[in-house]
Design a protein around this motif. Structure first.
Motif, PDB file in Angstrom:
ATOM      1  N   GLU A   1      44.257  -7.925  87.225  1.00 16.19           N
ATOM      2  CA  GLU A   1      42.873  -7.667  87.278  1.00 16.19           C
ATOM      3  C   GLU A   1      42.633  -6.288  88.094  1.00 16.19           C
ATOM      4  O   GLU A   1      43.435  -5.800  89.070  1.00 16.19           O
ATOM      5  CB  GLU A   1      42.096  -9.003  88.168  1.00 16.19           C
ATOM      6  N   THR A   2      41.434  -5.834  87.828  1.00 22.05           N
ATOM      7  CA  THR A   2      41.159  -4.458  88.542  1.00 22.05           C
ATOM      8  C   THR A   2      40.306  -4.768  90.162  1.00 22.05           C
ATOM      9  O   THR A   2      39.591  -5.649  90.085  1.00 22.05           O
ATOM     10  CB  THR A   2      40.093  -3.751  87.700  1.00 22.05           C
TER      11      THR A   2
ATOM     12  N   GLN B   1      45.076  -1.681  90.025  1.00 25.07           N
ATOM     13  CA  GLN B   1      45.248  -3.013  89.269  1.00 25.07           C
ATOM     14  C   GLN B   1      46.110  -3.811  90.420  1.00 25.07           C
ATOM     15  O   GLN B   1      47.091  -3.610  90.786  1.00 25.07           O
ATOM     16  CB  GLN B   1      46.138  -2.594  88.019  1.00 25.07           C
TER      17      GLN B   1
ATOM     18  N   ALA C   1      43.421  -0.644  83.613  1.00 28.06           N
ATOM     19  CA  ALA C   1      44.033  -1.805  83.027  1.00 28.06           C
ATOM     20  C   ALA C   1      44.707  -1.665  81.594  1.00 28.06           C
ATOM     21  O   ALA C   1      45.696  -2.311  81.201  1.00 28.06           O
ATOM     22  CB  ALA C   1      42.859  -2.920  82.941  1.00 28.06           C
TER      23      ALA C   1
ATOM     24  N   SER D   1      38.962  -5.422  82.166  1.00 24.20           N
ATOM     25  CA  SER D   1      39.792  -5.576  83.435  1.00 24.20           C
ATOM     26  C   SER D   1      40.906  -6.514  83.479  1.00 24.20           C
ATOM     27  O   SER D   1      41.581  -6.475  84.523  1.00 24.20           O
ATOM     28  CB  SER D   1      38.796  -5.515  84.409  1.00 24.20           C
ATOM     29  N   LEU D   2      41.091  -7.457  82.468  1.00 18.52           N
ATOM     30  CA  LEU D   2      41.854  -8.300  82.871  1.00 18.52           C
ATOM     31  C   LEU D   2      43.021  -8.336  81.794  1.00 18.52           C
ATOM     32  O   LEU D   2      42.793  -8.090  80.661  1.00 18.52           O
ATOM     33  CB  LEU D   2      41.144  -9.803  82.764  1.00 18.52           C
TER      34      LEU D   2
ATOM     35  N   LEU E   1      39.976 -17.726  87.883  1.00 20.11           N
ATOM     36  CA  LEU E   1      39.190 -16.215  87.840  1.00 20.11           C
ATOM     37  C   LEU E   1      37.863 -16.436  86.833  1.00 20.11           C
ATOM     38  O   LEU E   1      38.186 -17.083  85.839  1.00 20.11           O
ATOM     39  CB  LEU E   1      40.035 -15.211  87.867  1.00 20.11           C
TER      40      LEU E   1
ATOM     41  N   TYR F   1      35.355 -14.731  84.166  1.00 19.44           N
ATOM     42  CA  TYR F   1      35.391 -13.599  82.981  1.00 19.44           C
ATOM     43  C   TYR F   1      34.109 -13.470  82.122  1.00 19.44           C
ATOM     44  O   TYR F   1      33.454 -14.649  82.345  1.00 19.44           O
ATOM     45  CB  TYR F   1      36.666 -13.580  82.204  1.00 19.44           C
TER      46      TYR F   1
END
Length: 243
Positions: free
Chosen positions: A154-155, A161, A177, A196-197, A220, A222
């Motif tokens: 993830e960012t 990262q 990313a 970002s993932l 997480l 999203y």
């Protein structure tokens, strides 16, 4: 060197497996194989906790005191990533084997050809993994990493990262990313999610419309707009992966 361990509480079964491994090593002289045997799952767990794990583990399911599948869960909690071949008299625990990322599930009496084929497949994949090791400059220094050990990225702050590994480590790298995905994407398990993932589909336990839950216990959030695409990729992975 390839370290292979056997754990079975029936001495005759343990002896049979040892003899097969000796024969396998003789027929595959290109591999430097070292074997170790355990008569009880607690003995195996104690060894791994104190001295580290193995590359491949032949693990009986039905053992006194603890099921092999439960021992496998404890090994995963210790961060052990051994390729597990379950040896059992029943198919009843196939789902449990899947949950601990087992490589094979062989029903006794298994054949020489069956176990040799399982080992060939695993060692071939291990060799590919070694070839795909990536080298990254992290905040802790130069790190060599196998993509299969990455759960997700993830960012973070300042566009660094953050790499979450199956061993529980978090590594920071200074790249985008997309650049990181180019490296990790050598492994077919990875998928992008939003901007970002980067996700390793192999470790995803559940996807809801606003959160992703991983085998490591992490989760997480999203973007909702990415849900349908991620869901389709995850279902495709579940249906067609061979591993």
């Amino acid at each position: 060197m390839i370290n292979i361990a056997i754990c079975d509480d029936e001495r005759q079964e343990l002896t049979n497996a040892q003899e097969l491994l000796i024969k396998y090593a003789h027929k595959r002289p290109q591999y430097d194989i070292k074997t170790c045997s355990f008569i009880a799952p607690l003995e195996l767990l104690s060894y791994v906790a104190e001295q580290g794990g193995f590359d491949v583990l032949l693990l009986d399911v039905y053992m006194a005191g603890m099921l092999g599948t439960d021992a496998a869960r404890e090994l995963r909690q210790l961060g052990d990533r051994a390729e597990i071949i379950f040896l059992t008299t029943s198919r009843d625990h196939a789902l449990d084997a899947f949950e601990v990322d087992a490589a094979q599930y062989l029903v006794k009496p298994y054949t020489e050809d069956g176990i040799f084929a399982a080992l060939d497949k695993i060692i071939s994949r291990m060799n590919v993994d070694q070839q795909n090791i990536i080298t990254l400059k992290t905040s802790e220094g130069i790190t060599r990493l196998m993509p299969r050990d990455v759960v997700f990225t993830e960012t973070g702050r300042n566009n660094y990262q953050i790499i979450h590994t199956i061993q529980g480590k978090k590594l920071e790298v200074r790249m985008t990313a997309a650049e990181l995905f180019e490296l990790l994407g050598q492994n077919k398990y990875f998928a992008r999610c939003g901007a970002s993932l980067n996700l390793n589909l192999k470790y995803i336990r559940q996807i809801s419309k606003d959160a992703i839950f991983f085998d490591t216990g992490e989760h997480l959030t999203y973007p909702y707009r990415a849900y349908q695409k991620l869901k389709n990729e995850f279902l495709r992975f579940q249906m067609f992966t061979e591993d």
